[in-house]
Design an enzyme around this catalytic site. Structure first.
Site, PDB file in Angstrom:
ATOM      1  CE  LYS A 183     -11.811  -0.433  -3.470  1.00 26.01           C
ATOM      2  NZ  LYS A 183     -10.936  -1.122  -2.649  1.00 26.01           N
TER       3      LYS A 183
ATOM      4  CE  LYS B  42      -8.125  -9.581  -2.488  1.00 25.26           C
ATOM      5  NZ  LYS B  42      -8.379  -9.738  -1.082  1.00 25.26           N
TER       6      LYS B  42
ATOM      7  CE  LYS C 144      -4.503  -1.515   1.560  1.00 28.92           C
ATOM      8  NZ  LYS C 144      -5.620  -1.321   2.478  1.00 28.92           N
TER       9      LYS C 144
END
Ligand code: TRP
Length: 334
Positions: free
Chosen positions: A201, A198, A116
């Site tokens: 969104k 995976k 991140k």
């Protein structure tokens, strides 16, 4: 009959995007199936979402939508404690205490932090760094026995165990040391356009949202990445045919058919038959969920009853642990 105390289960999803098929098949379906057997706590991890910038109005809307969707997916608010993390202050309170029992080096090794901070270079905030500590607080407050999570969150449950053991080592048995329940590979759904990753969104083309209209779903499946096999098309090979394997997994999970049965069903047929069949199975499953969620989202009074009651029930359990912790570390009590 004597009541046997049920084991406790807890999990959460961040309302940082709309729920999708991966959340549903990989997590929520399994949660709903465990309602009777376990004492279940499921929440919207809204505190976690602000480690990345959020639009406030959007966050509010998505949190409420997510609650409606949890219920529409079969999580009965009478039988499960459904709540918003930010409505239970004990999460933030315990998180601070646990910060002081978590090592800088441990947090530095977290792969999600590395990923991140790589992705949000302009906002590598302290919350992103201490994210796992808040997650540990989420879990330990409820003395959860089991935490169902995806493979990507396993490391966070492991650090939670380490923190719990460290704290218990100093103060005695304060926390239950939780066990992660990692979804079986079958429950892992990949993106339709990027079957190596995976479903997410952040790649909306390959992501089927629970609230997508049937035609949108059909279109997404039509464009799903397969391969250019011309002979026998529909067979399971996760390595060589990840796109087809993913579609077969979705189809199998929804219909209960084995891979062998699916191969047989589409023998001599191509993707032109297979993809629409998968799409229809998805449409059939999601339509009643979408309709129920749309109905619930209009019933603001009902939803606010649910989250109020959820926050109350969650707080009751959480505050007991928190006050034990406060006492142990030496804070005066009113
Ligand atoms: N970090 C989890 C995720 O991104 C969400 C989460 C927050 C969670 N707190 C939790 C999951 C506690 C399980 C238990 O998926």
């Amino acid at each position: 009959m004597e009541e046997v105390k049920k084991k406790r289960m807890l999990s959460g999803i961040q309302p940082s995007g709309d729920l999708h098929l991966g959340n549903y098949l990989g997590a929520i379906v399994n949660w709903a199936e465990r309602t009777e057997e376990y004492d279940c706590f499921y929440f919207m991890a809204d505190l976690h979402t602000i480690t990345v910038r959020q639009d406030p109005a959007e966050l509010r809307k998505r949190s409420l939508n997510q609650l409606a969707q949890y219920i529409a997916c079969g999580l009965d608010p009478e039988k499960n404690v459904l709540f918003l993390q930010s409505m239970v202050p004990a999460h933030s309170q315990l998180s601070w205490v646990l910060n002081c029992y978590t090592m800088f080096g441990e947090l530095q090794r977290m792969t999600q932090f590395k990923d991140k901070s790589e992705k949000h270079r302009d906002n590598i905030n302290a919350g992103l760094f201490t994210y796992p500590v808040l997650m540990a607080a989420d879990i330990l407050l409820y003395q959860a026995d089991f935490v169902p999570v995806g493979e990507d969150q396993k490391q966070h449950v492991e650090i939670t165990r380490d923190i719990a053991e460290r704290f218990n080592g100093i103060y005695g048995d304060v926390f239950k040391v939780p066990t992660p329940l990692i979804a079986k590979t079958g429950a892992r759904i990949y993106g339709l356009s990027t079957p190596e990753d995976k479903m997410s969104k952040s790649v909306p083309d390959g992501c089927v949202f629970l609230m997508d209209e049937p035609d949108v779903i059909r279109k997404k499946f039509k464009r799903a990445v397969t391969d250019s096999d011309t002979g026998r098309c529909v067979y399971y090979d996760r390595e060589k045919k990840p796109g087809v394997a993913n579609l077969m997994n979705i189809y199998s999970t929804l219909t209960g058919k084995t891979y062998e049965e699916i191969e047989k069903e589409f023998e001599g047929k191509g993707y032109g038959d297979f993809k629409p069949a998968v799409a229809e199975a998805v449409v059939e499953k999601l339509t009643p969920i979408r309709e129920e969620a749309s109905r619930l989202i209009k019933d603001k009074a009902y939803l606010s009853d649910v989250y109020k009651q959820g926050a109350e029930r969650a707080s009751y359990v959480a505050n007991r642990t928190l006050s034990k912790v406060y006492k142990k570390v030496g804070f005066l009590q009113i």
